[in-house]
Design a protein around this motif. Structure first.
Motif, PDB file in Angstrom:
ATOM      1  N   GLU A   1       1.662   4.064   4.830  1.00 32.88           N
ATOM      2  CA  GLU A   1       2.058   3.648   5.943  1.00 32.88           C
ATOM      3  C   GLU A   1       2.606   2.451   4.803  1.00 32.88           C
ATOM      4  O   GLU A   1       1.470   1.919   4.090  1.00 32.88           O
ATOM      5  CB  GLU A   1       0.417   3.230   6.162  1.00 32.88           C
TER       6      GLU A   1
ATOM      7  N   HIS B   1      -1.538   2.739   3.087  1.00 26.07           N
ATOM      8  CA  HIS B   1      -2.603   3.601   3.404  1.00 26.07           C
ATOM      9  C   HIS B   1      -1.727   5.323   3.619  1.00 26.07           C
ATOM     10  O   HIS B   1      -0.592   5.379   3.667  1.00 26.07           O
ATOM     11  CB  HIS B   1      -2.614   4.071   4.722  1.00 26.07           C
TER      12      HIS B   1
ATOM     13  N   ASP C   1      -9.267   4.390  15.289  1.00 24.54           N
ATOM     14  CA  ASP C   1      -9.218   4.089  13.695  1.00 24.54           C
ATOM     15  C   ASP C   1     -10.495   2.690  13.696  1.00 24.54           C
ATOM     16  O   ASP C   1     -10.211   2.094  12.554  1.00 24.54           O
ATOM     17  CB  ASP C   1      -7.356   3.224  13.623  1.00 24.54           C
TER      18      ASP C   1
ATOM     19  N   GLU D   1      -7.012   8.954   4.815  1.00 23.97           N
ATOM     20  CA  GLU D   1      -6.237   8.074   4.624  1.00 23.97           C
ATOM     21  C   GLU D   1      -7.354   7.474   3.101  1.00 23.97           C
ATOM     22  O   GLU D   1      -8.023   6.412   3.218  1.00 23.97           O
ATOM     23  CB  GLU D   1      -6.183   7.324   5.922  1.00 23.97           C
TER      24      GLU D   1
HETATM   25 MG    MG Z   1      -3.683   3.991  10.383  1.00 26.95          MG
END
Ligand code: MG
Ligand code: ADP
Length: 703
Positions: free
Chosen positions: A201, A328, A440, A455
């Motif tokens: 990300e 990420h 999350d 992650e």
């Molecule tokens: Mg994420």
């Protein structure tokens, strides 16, 4: 569905991957036999026969020309963190004065760029300046800007890796080899390859180009070196997931189209917490391709932004006091037959396999926390990691309550069961299929389990994701290797697996932390647990040279001692150069922009004072302001002189990169902060019309 929408959908299907020499193009254009042997090379790494390369090159050239290409380039990723390319045209003159378009198998497979201008960390001194690039056929070629781009690895003539891709490919092999050993122990004889899947990300800022151009710090260093805190920052959190402004919509839609053409599956986009900050996430893919795609994504973002009168800032901390940008790195392992090895299973057998892979990761992250830390270390990222911002410099793992609870149960139950050697009933056999943690919940963890993947959130927004994944792949391969060594020798595999999992929980649970990673208590707690808290890049770099790390990297043939040592040098050099450029830019802006306007403003107040004194009016307020400005200016001048001296001192230390890097951090970087404070203070006092460059309010809220 209305018509416009329908058209757009068809268009998307048509443009997606339209500039990529992907599998479907290969199947359509290559002779059957050629296609078959190329696939074999791609999938199994078998050597590519010269005749096959010849045919592939010729077909690839025709396809590229049909897409408007006139040139080809080997595209590679030197240690600068950005990509490099050198274009040659397909043109080849004929005896009768015409030209034909040619592209040979040799040109496809190997290139010889001059390596002498790329960072080599001392390798150049020992080896030849020449380098070569070698085709990486596992990442598809593509057409961009009238050139055929061929993804390649870049090495010295004696074979030392000079890039990011070479060790990444080696680390994929290492992980594959060790993970397959484990799968075989579990009776899996069908999987042929284990791959790493990654979805990065990407966070970034967009600002107006006209304003950007007015700031030397942004144009030269990618971040603001000065700038007082604006009256409004991110406190209202009115930007996060907010509506896009029209100009941003136009940019994003253009960006999506460009990325889709390159076969990059850009999927999610949203506003981030900070004003002017955004995020883009692609669908995950094989780590090698994900890395190439992320480089392309960053390049495309910058290019498309310009078209829209914007500038895309990829720096980790463009603005002080406003959230920085990271990347990420979502990471998992999958088999070629479609099994995600980090997906908790539905049966006890699957669960125990999942738990073993999970244990390998827990152990790896604890054993090599220092290597993971340095894989995300850069001068830009120092402003995030260890600077009270997300995520902290302490590496720890978030597993979530459910999984942690299961491990706790195993630890408690396993101890009593270990004698009888029976399969741990508690935990493993009752491990539920975990719902994906879509909320999350813990956004503060540097390494979080999110349902079926990890992650890794430390990576900086500007960095290549290669280093992080080279590290992850290799350290997990090392854990798996240790497990496999034990299991292959064991007479009672079941019992041995249980023992391994239990051991890992007992000796590595210190790395698991589900709480708030930003809290002061965690810093104290982590120290008690003996976890390293490496705050700066300069300190983190030492890990590259640590014996245990060199041995591990050499064992898996990912990086040799000499390659590690050279990478260590390169990291120090990058740090030194970056801080030096920033410091020089500060000096220049201070002397040629800030000081002159402050002097002018002061002079104007002074002459104003004398003019009203002449008519006998009171000048108390004006005089007070003058005094305050004077005080700040004195401090500013003193710190400016101090910074210039610090630069001289640090620069004089060349020859010992480590000592020099330390000096740049402790003398230069530190003084930069002091000088900035004075300048920002002056900014709040000087008439806005005088101030020589756009302020934070303008930069952040002007789109
Ligand atoms: Mg994420
Ligand atoms: P979240 O928003 O909770 O982090 P997403 O499903 O949006 O979860 O995933 C974020 C990123 O993780 C995307 O790039 C996605 O493709 C990637 N991802 C999802 N599954 C995997 C996987 N198994 N391996 C690697 N990356 C993955």
């Amino acid at each position: 569905m209305n018509n416009t929408n329908g058209n757009r959908m068809t268009a998307l299907v048509d443009i997606y991957g339209s500039n990529v020499f992907n599998d479907s193009v290969m199947r359509q254009t290559l002779p059957k036999e050629t296609y078959k042997s190329l696939r074999k090379t791609i999938e199994e790494g078998s050597p590519l026969e010269p005749e096959v390369a010849e045919v592939v090159a010729s077909v690839m050239k025709d396809w590229a020309i049909s897409k408007g290409a006139t040139h080809f380039t080997h595209w590679f990723q030197p240690m600068t963190g950005i990509t490099a390319e050198k274009h040659d045209s397909f043109i080849s003159p004929t005896a009768d004065g015409r030209v034909i378009m040619e592209f040979s198998g040799k040109e496809l497979i190997k290139g010889e760029p001059d390596a002498s201008s790329f960072p080599s960390g001392g390798l150049r001194a020992t080896f030849e300046a020449r380098g070569y690039t070698a085709w990486d056929c596992t990442s598809p070629a593509f057409v961009k800007d009238s050139s055929l781009y061929i993804p390649t690895a870049f090495a010295s003539y004696t074979g030392e890796a000079l890039d990011m891709k070479t060790p990444l490919l080696r680390s994929m092999d290492a992980l594959n080899k060790q993970a397959l050993r484990i799968l075989r122990i579990f009776g899996n004889n069908t999987t042929r390859r284990v791959i790493t899947t990654v979805g990065p990300e990407q966070e970034y800022f967009l600002i107006d180009k006209k304003l950007f151009d007015l700031r030397e710090d942004l144009t030269l260093t990618g971040r603001t070196l000065f700038g007082a805190k604006p009256p409004k920052g991110q406190e209202l959190e009115d930007h996060y997931l907010g509506q896009f402004k029209d100009r941003i919509v136009a940019f994003m839609s253009d960006l999506d189209t460009e990325l889709w053409k390159l076969g990059i599956a850009a999927k999610t986009k949203h506003n981030e917490v900070a004003p002017a900050q955004y995020e883009l996430a692609p669908l995950f893919t094989t780590v090698n391709i994900a890395t190439d795609h992320n480089q392309l994504t960053m390049e495309t973002m910058k290019k498309v932004a310009i078209r829209h009168g914007l500038v895309c800032l990829l720096h980790e901390k463009p603005f002080a006091g406003i959230n920085g940008s990271g990347k990420h790195n979502n990471w998992s392992m999958a088999t070629d037959d479609g099994q995600n090895l980090l997906e908790p299973g539905k049966t006890p057998h699957d669960n125990i396999q999942f738990l073993l892979f999970l244990s390998a990761i827990i152990k790896a992250v604890d054993d090599y926390a220092d290597l993971l830390r340095v894989s995300a270390a850069s001068p830009g990222n120092d402003h995030r990691l260890g600077a009270n911002e997300a995520p902290p410099a302490i590496v720890s793992i978030f597993l979530g309550e459910q999984l942690t609870d299961i491990l706790d149960q195993i630890e408690a139950g396993g101890a009593t069961n270990s004698k009888s050697g029976t399969l741990m009933h508690l935990g493993a056999s009752s491990l539920p299929s975990l719902p994906k943690d879509t909320t999350d919940r813990n956004r503060t963890s540097p390494f979080a389990f999110t349902g079926n993947k990890f992650e890794f959130r430390m990576v900086g927004s500007m960095q290549s994701i290669a280093q992080a994944n080279i590290t992850l792949n290799t350290i997990v391969a090392e854990s798996l290797c240790q497990f496999a060594d034990r299991l292959e020798k064991s007479k009672n595999v079941q019992k041995e697996i249980n023992a391994i999992i239990l051991e890992v929980i007992k000796s590595h649970k210190r790395i698991i932390f589900n709480g708030n990673n930003y809290s002061e208590e965690w810093v104290v707690e982590a120290e008690k647990r003996g976890l390293p808290n490496i705050r700066t890049t300069v300190d983190a770099i030492a890990a590259i040279r640590a014996e245990k790390n060199i041995n591990m990297m050499e064992k898996h043939r990912v990086l040799s001692r000499i390659e590690m040592e050279s990478r260590c040098e390169i990291q120090y050099e990058i740090y030194i150069k970056t801080v030096n450029i920033e410091a020089q830019t500060m000096v220049e802006m201070s002397k040629r922009q800030i000081l002159p306007v402050v002097i002018k403003f002061k002079a104007d107040i002074a002459s104003y004072i004398s003019s009203i004194l002449a008519v006998g009016e009171d000048v108390k307020i004006e005089k007070a302001l003058l005094t305050k400005i004077n005080d700040s200016m004195m401090s500013f001048s003193a710190n400016l002189a101090k910074l210039e001296k610090a630069i001289d001192t640090a620069a004089s230390l060349h020859g010992d990169t480590k000592a020099q890097a330390v000096a740049y951090r402790d003398l230069v970087f530190k003084t930069m902060g002091e000088l900035r404070k004075d300048a920002d203070n002056l900014e709040t006092m000087v008439d806005a019309n005088y101030w020589p460059f756009p302020t934070y309010s303008k930069l952040l809220f002007n789109i």
